[in-house]
Design a protein around this motif. Structure first.
Motif, PDB file in Angstrom:
ATOM      1  N   GLU A  77     -32.063   0.721 -84.466  1.00  0.00           N
ATOM      2  CA  GLU A  77     -32.704  -0.539 -84.865  1.00  0.00           C
ATOM      3  C   GLU A  77     -33.585  -1.092 -83.744  1.00  0.00           C
ATOM      4  O   GLU A  77     -34.467  -1.923 -83.996  1.00  0.00           O
ATOM      5  N   VAL A  78     -33.376  -0.636 -82.517  1.00  0.00           N
ATOM      6  CA  VAL A  78     -34.166  -1.084 -81.376  1.00  0.00           C
ATOM      7  C   VAL A  78     -35.159  -0.014 -80.921  1.00  0.00           C
ATOM      8  O   VAL A  78     -36.320  -0.312 -80.620  1.00  0.00           O
ATOM      9  N   LEU A  79     -34.732   1.242 -80.904  1.00  0.00           N
ATOM     10  CA  LEU A  79     -35.495   2.306 -80.249  1.00  0.00           C
ATOM     11  C   LEU A  79     -36.348   3.157 -81.184  1.00  0.00           C
ATOM     12  O   LEU A  79     -37.185   3.931 -80.707  1.00  0.00           O
ATOM     13  N   LEU A  80     -36.171   3.023 -82.496  1.00  0.00           N
ATOM     14  CA  LEU A  80     -36.943   3.874 -83.406  1.00  0.00           C
ATOM     15  C   LEU A  80     -38.452   3.690 -83.260  1.00  0.00           C
ATOM     16  O   LEU A  80     -39.191   4.681 -83.311  1.00  0.00           O
ATOM     17  N   PRO A  81     -38.979   2.480 -83.076  1.00  0.00           N
ATOM     18  CA  PRO A  81     -40.431   2.364 -82.897  1.00  0.00           C
ATOM     19  C   PRO A  81     -40.963   3.182 -81.721  1.00  0.00           C
ATOM     20  O   PRO A  81     -42.027   3.795 -81.819  1.00  0.00           O
ATOM     21  N   ALA A  82     -40.234   3.210 -80.610  1.00  0.00           N
ATOM     22  CA  ALA A  82     -40.674   3.981 -79.445  1.00  0.00           C
ATOM     23  C   ALA A  82     -40.659   5.473 -79.747  1.00  0.00           C
ATOM     24  O   ALA A  82     -41.617   6.196 -79.448  1.00  0.00           O
ATOM     25  N   LEU A  83     -39.566   5.956 -80.348  1.00  0.00           N
ATOM     26  CA  LEU A  83     -39.480   7.372 -80.671  1.00  0.00           C
ATOM     27  C   LEU A  83     -40.537   7.765 -81.697  1.00  0.00           C
ATOM     28  O   LEU A  83     -41.170   8.821 -81.584  1.00  0.00           O
ATOM     29  N   SER A  84     -40.759   6.910 -82.672  1.00  0.00           N
ATOM     30  CA  SER A  84     -41.754   7.191 -83.701  1.00  0.00           C
ATOM     31  C   SER A  84     -43.154   7.279 -83.096  1.00  0.00           C
ATOM     32  O   SER A  84     -43.956   8.138 -83.478  1.00  0.00           O
ATOM     33  N   SER A  85     -43.457   6.418 -82.145  1.00  0.00           N
ATOM     34  CA  SER A  85     -44.764   6.441 -81.496  1.00  0.00           C
ATOM     35  C   SER A  85     -44.981   7.757 -80.760  1.00  0.00           C
ATOM     36  O   SER A  85     -46.054   8.369 -80.854  1.00  0.00           O
ATOM     37  N   VAL A  86     -43.958   8.204 -80.029  1.00  0.00           N
ATOM     38  CA  VAL A  86     -44.049   9.491 -79.335  1.00  0.00           C
ATOM     39  C   VAL A  86     -44.253  10.613 -80.339  1.00  0.00           C
ATOM     40  O   VAL A  86     -45.132  11.464 -80.195  1.00  0.00           O
ATOM     41  N   TYR A  87     -43.440  10.604 -81.376  1.00  0.00           N
ATOM     42  CA  TYR A  87     -43.499  11.666 -82.382  1.00  0.00           C
ATOM     43  C   TYR A  87     -44.851  11.716 -83.075  1.00  0.00           C
ATOM     44  O   TYR A  87     -45.454  12.788 -83.222  1.00  0.00           O
TER      45      TYR A  87
END
Length: 416
Positions: A77-87
């Motif tokens: 709920e906190v880190l998915l935006p960061a991982l999605s941006s990298v991906y």
């Protein structure tokens, strides 16, 4: 079928081999980007409903046969935006298309992610519930992963990502149940937990085989909260509680490099980041490191008209074998779009033999794609071989049922 403009410049092939250029129609939306479809499942193990956030690849289609590796992200709920941006910036050429599963840890986080029970921490009373990582791991293994693999088109090739206590949990899983995941990304992990309990466990001869597994550990620049003279160079000489967190990370990483038989281990220090900012750069470097083997090789050969057809064929087959070795199951070596584009570009360059090879490879690796067979029909049409063009487009029609392919069949039938 060539659904794009034919490209005259061979330089575009490098871009297409480094970046997945498959154009996917964007549905109209009030937002520029929508992230993480909310889903949930009831866990008997945890006696609660657990929320997850599901980010599917842009070309995901539950009706076709294509399946995807999965990344399981703690504190989703906190880190998915960061991982999605990298991906979103690196998938295709640098890492495979994957399903991202953000696991919510918005409650009972310490309880779920820590492996042993403590009542004091650094000499102070510790009253949060803790020490039930084994139960949370059971939930992942017996409930969440089966749920994801039954509901979504997911494969058994999995990556686990966590930060802080989540990073501690990642390391705990690597040591205690390494068969569950292929890759582990531990971001500034709290390996000081319970007087370095996990480090002590890892110091004993490991009873697990880590062959083929990969671990990336990162560490932020917060080495000592009160003494700025402590640097990465003299960190290990300090014996105070203030550096136990950082020293534990270095010790654990070094220990696994020594004892982790078969483990591919990476470690990186981020001197300009603090504990709260280190997840984003760690995800970028970590995912690229864990999937370094996925990066496309010898793209210059595809870009050169002088490369013999047999050499190009060997490169494609080598990549297909390499990916199968890592994933444990066969996958197409390149996206269908790139194979098609390579075929059309070689037609434009007056190299029909190479074009035919790429179109035939597309039908080999994407045997249920009407578009792949339609593109092969384009090749035969360019050579005025209407008999084989009809065979190819007939196959396309059998797969797609589209009126376009039916009309092409009729047209080729008249030209035979």
């Amino acid at each position: 079928m060539n659904t794009s403009i034919k490209f005259g410049s061979i330089h575009l092939i490098v871009l297409s081999l480094l970046i997945h250029l498959g154009a996917v129609a964007q549905k109209e939306s009030t937002y520029l980007q929508q992230l993480g479809l909310k889903d949930s499942l009831y866990s008997k193990t945890l006696s609660e409903t657990r929320t997850i956030y599901v980010q599917l690849p842009s070309g995901y289609n539950p009706e076709n046969q294509r399946e995807y590796p999965v990344v399981y992200l703690l504190d989703g709920e906190v880190l998915l935006p960061a991982l999605s941006s990298v991906y979103e910036n690196y998938y295709g050429g640098f890492m495979p298309e994957m399903i991202l599963i953000g696991i919510s840890n918005d409650h009972d986080r310490t309880k779920n992610l820590t492996p042993t029970t403590i009542t004091t921490k650094y000499g102070m009373p510790f009253k949060e519930e803790n020490g039930e990582a084994a139960t949370f791991a059971q939930f992942l293994k017996e409930e969440l992963i089966p749920f994801v693999e039954n509901k979504y088109r997911a494969t058994s090739y999995r990556t686990l990502v966590g930060h802080s206590y989540g990073g501690l949990f990642v390391c705990h899983e690597l040591i205690n149940d390494p068969k569950l995941f292929a890759n582990y990304l531990a971001i500034d992990p709290s390996l000081d937990w319970d007087d370095q309990q996990l480090l002590k466990q890892a110091q004993k001869p490991l009873q697990v085989e880590l062959e083929g597994k990969a671990l990336f550990i990162s560490m932020s620049g917060q080495l000592h909260m009160q003494d700025p003279t402590i640097t990465i160079d003299n960190l290990m000489q300090d014996t105070s509680d203030f550096t136990l967190f950082s020293r534990s990370i270095v010790q654990f990483s070094n220990l696994l490099k020594e004892k982790g038989k078969g483990l591919k281990s990476y470690w990186k220090f981020y001197p300009n980041d603090i504990h709260g900012t280190v997840p984003l750069p760690s995800m970028l470097d970590g995912m690229l490191a864990l999937f370094h083997w996925y990066q496309m090789e010898q793209t210059d050969k595809f870009n050169s008209p002088a490369t013999p057809k047999d050499e190009l064929y060997a490169i494609v087959k080598y990549r297909a074998k390499k990916l199968e070795t890592h994933f444990g199951y066969p996958v197409p070596p390149y996206p269908e779009d790139l194979m098609n584009m390579s075929g059309y570009m070689n037609l434009d360059m007056g190299q029909p033999d190479k074009a035919k090879m790429f179109f035939e490879l597309a039908t080999e690796y994407y045997p249920t794609s009407g578009n792949a067979f339609d593109s092969l029909a384009d090749y035969y049409e360019s050579q005025k071989d209407y008999t084989n063009a009809l065979k190819a487009v007939s196959k396309a029609y059998a797969l797609s049922g589209s009126n376009y392919h039916k009309e092409r069949m009729e047209a080729f039938g008249k030209k035979k």
